[in-house]
Design an enzyme around this catalytic site. Structure first.
Site, PDB file in Angstrom:
ATOM      1  N   ARG A 227       0.549  -0.765  -0.312  1.00  0.00           N
ATOM      2  CA  ARG A 227       0.346   0.126   0.019  1.00  0.00           C
ATOM      3  C   ARG A 227       0.626   1.437   0.077  1.00  0.00           C
ATOM      4  NH1 ARG A 227      -1.834   3.264   3.849  1.00  0.00           N
ATOM      5  NH2 ARG A 227      -3.319   4.685   3.241  1.00  0.00           N
ATOM      6  N   HIS A 228       0.275   2.274  -1.055  1.00  0.00           N
ATOM      7  CA  HIS A 228       1.070   3.465  -0.767  1.00  0.00           C
ATOM      8  C   HIS A 228       1.047   4.944   0.314  1.00  0.00           C
ATOM      9  CE1 HIS A 228       2.152   7.502  -1.483  1.00  0.00           C
ATOM     10  NE2 HIS A 228       2.864   7.342  -2.856  1.00  0.00           N
ATOM     11  N   PRO A 229       1.625   5.420   1.243  1.00  0.00           N
ATOM     12  CA  PRO A 229       1.512   5.244   2.509  1.00  0.00           C
ATOM     13  C   PRO A 229       0.267   6.491   2.629  1.00  0.00           C
ATOM     14  CG  PRO A 229       3.891   5.681   2.242  1.00  0.00           C
ATOM     15  CD  PRO A 229       3.449   4.941   0.883  1.00  0.00           C
ATOM     16  N   SER A 230       0.572   7.368   1.047  1.00  0.00           N
ATOM     17  CA  SER A 230       0.056   8.253   1.174  1.00  0.00           C
ATOM     18  C   SER A 230      -0.958   8.839   0.063  1.00  0.00           C
ATOM     19  CB  SER A 230       0.612  10.130   1.538  1.00  0.00           C
ATOM     20  OG  SER A 230       1.782   9.773   1.839  1.00  0.00           O
TER      21      SER A 230
END
Lengths: 394, 394
Positions: A227-230
């Site tokens: 998952r991308h954190p932002s």
């Protein structure tokens, strides 16, 4: 048009990956690369598996199209050859520990005095300044120390290495940028300069959002799996037959995703904006997978692509090498053997320029010291007859 | 000396990461970067968390030192401004889907005819050719499709994303190389060219050993956790207080490692060469950890460093940002706010050049359309008074 680095001669003293990756790019951009190797064993990667007919496929994939000469830079005869090579070179590359070239009498200060036009490109683990400049490093040491491993992997489990050697490769790419910049300046001033790239610095340079998160919130981000954190949703999702990727990076794309899935969430305050979606990412993932689990990956990829939502499969390397788009872009090239027939496979040149040929094959990687006679002959020929004839072009 | 890109004006129509990362590097190398943004919302990353005083720290960390003007390229008045900007520009960058610029009348063919010296740099998901050129992509789509995710993570578990957005960043770095190459060629020919970089191509370009393994053995490598697949020992090891890295990349380093650990393995046929060590990696790991588990990380790191074996800690981002070597290399810089005081933190410039300043701060990231008046005034001024006065230097 001519290739950007045509007429530029690179004396490449580097070994393993960061430096050789840089000089590979320079060769793809037209430079004449002479690999100066240690007599006897040469570049360490000559002994790295896998092998084909006893030769390293790994070495071949990074060193195609370069020439090789084995020189003992502590022996007078070989030093004399190296001195003559320096007279004809535009760029010297090295990835020794700081101080090694100085001990040999070939440090930046010495070389700059003797050959003011020469550009000196160094790539090292920790750079040529600072309290730990002298420590040795390899890819994984800087991936670990530079923070990238701490954000790669699954939450709650041990950190993992990035499968590609980005500790080396990113540094090699910055070295190319620096050397090209120095060539541009030399075109104005006639003077070379030193480019000093550290693998550790280069890891920090690619952290982007992780630095923003750490310095704004006071907390270092951990690994977030796939998952991308932002950005949300920007991760893998389960379909009926396995995982695929959805990357809906803005509100308009999220609205299209909701349409395809039949989910009335685009105006839901929990999900209406990216910050809200980031806060409620775990809930959103479950709402999406409750739908996507019903149909296979191919179904969802086709549906989402048809409305312009970024999506795609997770391919292994074999699948990537057969990907029709990658093949159409000439990103898989054959490296020829000594007999002129395709022998190894390498990645193509990703820098597609309207004025640069994009050949489907690459010349062989050199045998250790395999071009000694050719290089010595080249040194005896007048400069006008040689690949470095246009050395002052930039 | 002058910075390599001093006098070069870059019209930057890109948004999110790949393009803005490229123009950030160009700004660090001296270019004058004008960010042309969509009126109203501007670059998507202006809405990406984390925020500080309502502004995105992520946006600030990538866009510092650029100017911003908001232009609707479908509106006559704004098109007239853009046309005037094109007359003064050396480079235009865009990361729209292929065809978008053509629809606006600003495709490569049109621009090249009107402004033959202009360099056109495009970065897109899949490139401007091939059957899937029109599909949209984000970082994670190309990490997945390009094969990098398949070799990152733990064996037997779901693939993970590389924590840094290398799908964007590597493509942005290749774009910089291509644009610099085109500037070098323009210095000879006076003609600009098109540079077409695909994020997917760029992922393939960094696979190196994975391509060699796949094409030589017929089997795609899987993820190997924290271990390098072709070099042994090159992985994390447990000490008494947690994990650390040992990367002994050749026989000499392995012999030193054995000395430090008191293990008589350097001449053991199972471990005497790198190919042998790769075959017996699991056994070797256990033999090493049987020793390293007895003492803390710091003990082993110090011992190994003292004999020159590459080793180090696994640092989180906060630790990396405080690393004394990273700080000594000026790799953590302050981005100033509008009041001239440090407000955000960004990575420094990893390209250290003897002729290039390495400042400790960066000018603020622009407000959306915040430089409109300045830019319009600049367009009215004679070219000799402006940052692009030296536009023909290369």
């Amino acid at each position: 048009m001519t290739p950007p680095l045509e007429g530029i001669t690179v004396l490449d003293l580097t070994h393993v990956l960061a430096g050789p990756f840089a000089s590979m790019t320079m060769a793809d951009l037209g430079a004449h690369v002479i690999k100066v190797e240690r007599p006897g064993t040469g570049d360490d990667t000559r002994s790295f598996p896998p092998f084909k007919d006893g030769e390293s496929a790994y070495f071949a994939a990074i060193n195609h199209g370069k020439q090789s000469i084995a020189l003992d830079l502590k022996a007078d005869g070989d030093r004399a050859i190296f001195d003559r090579l320096l007279e004809r070179a535009d760029v010297v590359l090295e990835n020794y520990r700081p101080g090694t070239m100085e001990k040999l009498g070939y440090g930046w200060e010495d070389l700059h005095e003797r050959h003011p036009h020469l550009i000196y490109g160094a790539v090292s683990g920790f750079g040529h300044s600072g309290p730990e400049a002298l420590k040795p490093a390899y890819d994984m040491v800087v991936q670990a120390r530079g923070g990238v491993m701490s954000i790669t992997g699954e939450a709650g489990r041990d950190p993992v290495r990035v499968g590609a050697s980005i500790g080396d490769i990113v540094a090699g790419m910055y070295l190319v940028q620096g050397v090209m910049g120095a060539l541009m300046v030399r075109g104005q001033t006639g003077k070379g300069q030193k480019v000093d790239v550290a693998m550790l610095d280069s890891q920090l340079a690619i952290l982007e959002h992780a630095i923003a998160i750490t310095t704004t919130t006071g907390t270092s981000p951990g690994p977030t799996g796939a998952r991308h954190p932002s950005i949300t949703p920007f991760e893998t999702f389960h379909a009926a037959d396995g995982l695929f990727v959805i990357a809906a990076g803005n509100d308009a794309l999220f609205a299209k995703l909701c349409d395809v899935l039949g989910l009335p969430l685009a105006n839901d305050p929990r999900f209406a904006t990216n910050p809200a979606r980031c806060e409620n990412a775990r809930t959103l993932k479950r709402l999406i997978e409750a739908i996507t689990l019903d149909k296979p990956k191919a179904h969802w990829i086709e549906k989402l692509e048809s409305v312009g939502v970024p999506t795609g499969p997770i391919q292994n390397v074999s699948e990537a090498l057969q990907d029709r788009q990658i093949l159409a872009r000439n990103m898989v090239v054959d490296v020829l053997g000594e007999d002129g027939q395709p022998k190894y496979v390498a990645a193509g040149n990703p820098i597609k320029m309207s004025g640069l040929d994009d050949p489907k094959t690459r010349r062989p990687a050199p045998l250790l010291d395999g071009d000694r006679a050719t290089i010595l002959k080249w040194l005896d020929a007048p400069a006008g007859d040689t690949p470095s004839a246009k050395k002052n072009k930039t």
